[in-house]
Design a protein around this motif. Sequence first.
Motif, short mmCIF file in Angstrom:
data_model
loop_
_atom_site.label_atom_id
_atom_site.label_comp_id
_atom_site.label_asym_id
_atom_site.label_seq_id
_atom_site.Cartn_x
_atom_site.Cartn_y
_atom_site.Cartn_z
N THR A 3 101.73 30.01 27.48
CA THR A 3 102.75 30.44 28.42
C THR A 3 102.10 31.47 29.34
O THR A 3 101.17 32.18 28.93
N TYR A 4 102.57 31.55 30.57
CA TYR A 4 101.91 32.44 31.53
C TYR A 4 102.90 32.88 32.60
O TYR A 4 104.02 32.36 32.71
N GLY A 5 102.47 33.89 33.34
CA GLY A 5 103.33 34.41 34.40
C GLY A 5 102.64 35.56 35.10
O GLY A 5 101.45 35.82 34.91
N TYR A 6 103.43 36.29 35.90
CA TYR A 6 102.89 37.37 36.72
C TYR A 6 103.17 38.73 36.07
O TYR A 6 104.32 39.18 36.04
N PRO A 7 102.15 39.39 35.54
CA PRO A 7 102.38 40.69 34.89
C PRO A 7 102.62 41.78 35.93
O PRO A 7 101.99 41.80 36.99
N ASN A 8 103.53 42.69 35.62
CA ASN A 8 103.72 43.83 36.53
C ASN A 8 102.69 44.91 36.20
O ASN A 8 102.01 44.86 35.17
N LEU A 9 102.58 45.90 37.09
CA LEU A 9 101.55 46.93 36.94
C LEU A 9 101.74 47.73 35.65
O LEU A 9 100.77 48.06 34.97
N LYS A 10 103.00 48.03 35.31
CA LYS A 10 103.28 48.82 34.11
C LYS A 10 102.78 48.11 32.85
O LYS A 10 102.06 48.70 32.03
N ASN A 11 103.14 46.84 32.70
CA ASN A 11 102.72 46.09 31.51
C ASN A 11 101.21 45.89 31.49
O ASN A 11 100.58 45.97 30.43
N MET A 12 100.64 45.62 32.66
CA MET A 12 99.21 45.40 32.74
C MET A 12 98.44 46.65 32.30
O MET A 12 97.49 46.58 31.52
N LYS A 13 98.90 47.80 32.78
CA LYS A 13 98.24 49.06 32.44
C LYS A 13 98.38 49.37 30.94
O LYS A 13 97.40 49.76 30.29
N GLU A 14 99.58 49.18 30.40
CA GLU A 14 99.80 49.45 28.97
C GLU A 14 98.99 48.51 28.09
O GLU A 14 98.48 48.91 27.03
N LEU A 15 98.86 47.25 28.51
CA LEU A 15 98.05 46.29 27.75
C LEU A 15 96.60 46.74 27.67
O LEU A 15 95.98 46.73 26.60
N ILE A 16 96.06 47.14 28.82
CA ILE A 16 94.65 47.53 28.85
C ILE A 16 94.41 48.79 28.03
O ILE A 16 93.43 48.90 27.28
N TYR A 17 95.31 49.78 28.16
CA TYR A 17 95.13 51.03 27.42
C TYR A 17 95.30 50.83 25.91
O TYR A 17 94.60 51.46 25.11
N LYS A 18 96.23 49.95 25.52
CA LYS A 18 96.54 49.80 24.11
C LYS A 18 95.69 48.73 23.42
O LYS A 18 95.23 48.92 22.29
N LYS A 19 95.48 47.61 24.09
CA LYS A 19 94.79 46.48 23.46
C LYS A 19 93.37 46.26 23.99
O LYS A 19 92.61 45.49 23.40
N GLY A 20 93.03 46.93 25.08
CA GLY A 20 91.73 46.69 25.70
C GLY A 20 90.56 47.17 24.85
O GLY A 20 90.65 48.18 24.15
#
Length: 252
Positions: A144-161
């Motif tokens: 599944t896929y879609g357009y991530p917003n800036l908030k989610n993208m930033k939290e993903l990188i900080y938490k899971k990156g």
Amino acid sequence: MMTEEAGQPLPYVSEIVLKKRKIRDELAITRRTQLELGKYGAKKSKKQSDVSDIKRPEQFIKEFRDKELDLIRMKQRAKRPKSMIPKLRSNLLFVIRLQGKNDMHPKTRKILYNLGLRKLFSGVFVKATEGVMEMLQKVEPYVTYGYPNLKNMKELIYKKGYARIDKKAVPLTDNNIIEQTLGKHGIICIEDIVHEIANVGPHFKEVIHFMGPLMLSKPEDGLIKGKKQPYKEGGDAGNRGDEINDLISKMN
């Protein structure tokens, strides 16, 4: 001589030694029974495990047919007219793998691996291009896929990156690691990584390769129904558009 040998007294063994022998034998029998019955973590004996791993002919036939059916369906999806592919509203997509590989054809698996989705519930940022959309269309039931917003993208990188250094996953807690690898591209800290991904910059590919796929948390019960139908038809797969952010928030 026979009479003399038969008349010899048995060697003396103390009562303590006899009790120890009895306890030892009883423990050995109990332990053997536990292993055979799968007690303590439901462990099976090697013999039982070998028997359970043997597949019957009908299982092989079913798996083969399922994989061939997966290939046929993948080819059918690839033949869809380009007008059916949704128009891109952003240059950045986030793709999550939702299905396993029991009935997956090797060609389907290869496409998922090319996207970087080797494991269940792994996610990757990808540059939205016509070629990528065609790949996603082929493996649609599994992602599944879609357009991530800036908030989610930033939290993903900080938490899971994490960074892949010498084939090892290293958390992005030290900007020196980022600078050593990506400094030649003008990327020296985690904020630079966020900026490059958000804007799909000129060094987007190098940043994604440096980070690798993100391992998301297992979804809560009921969040993923396990259906391969498109999301718009009540399933889990395919394009979610902006609604991918709800799923990201719950799996981050």
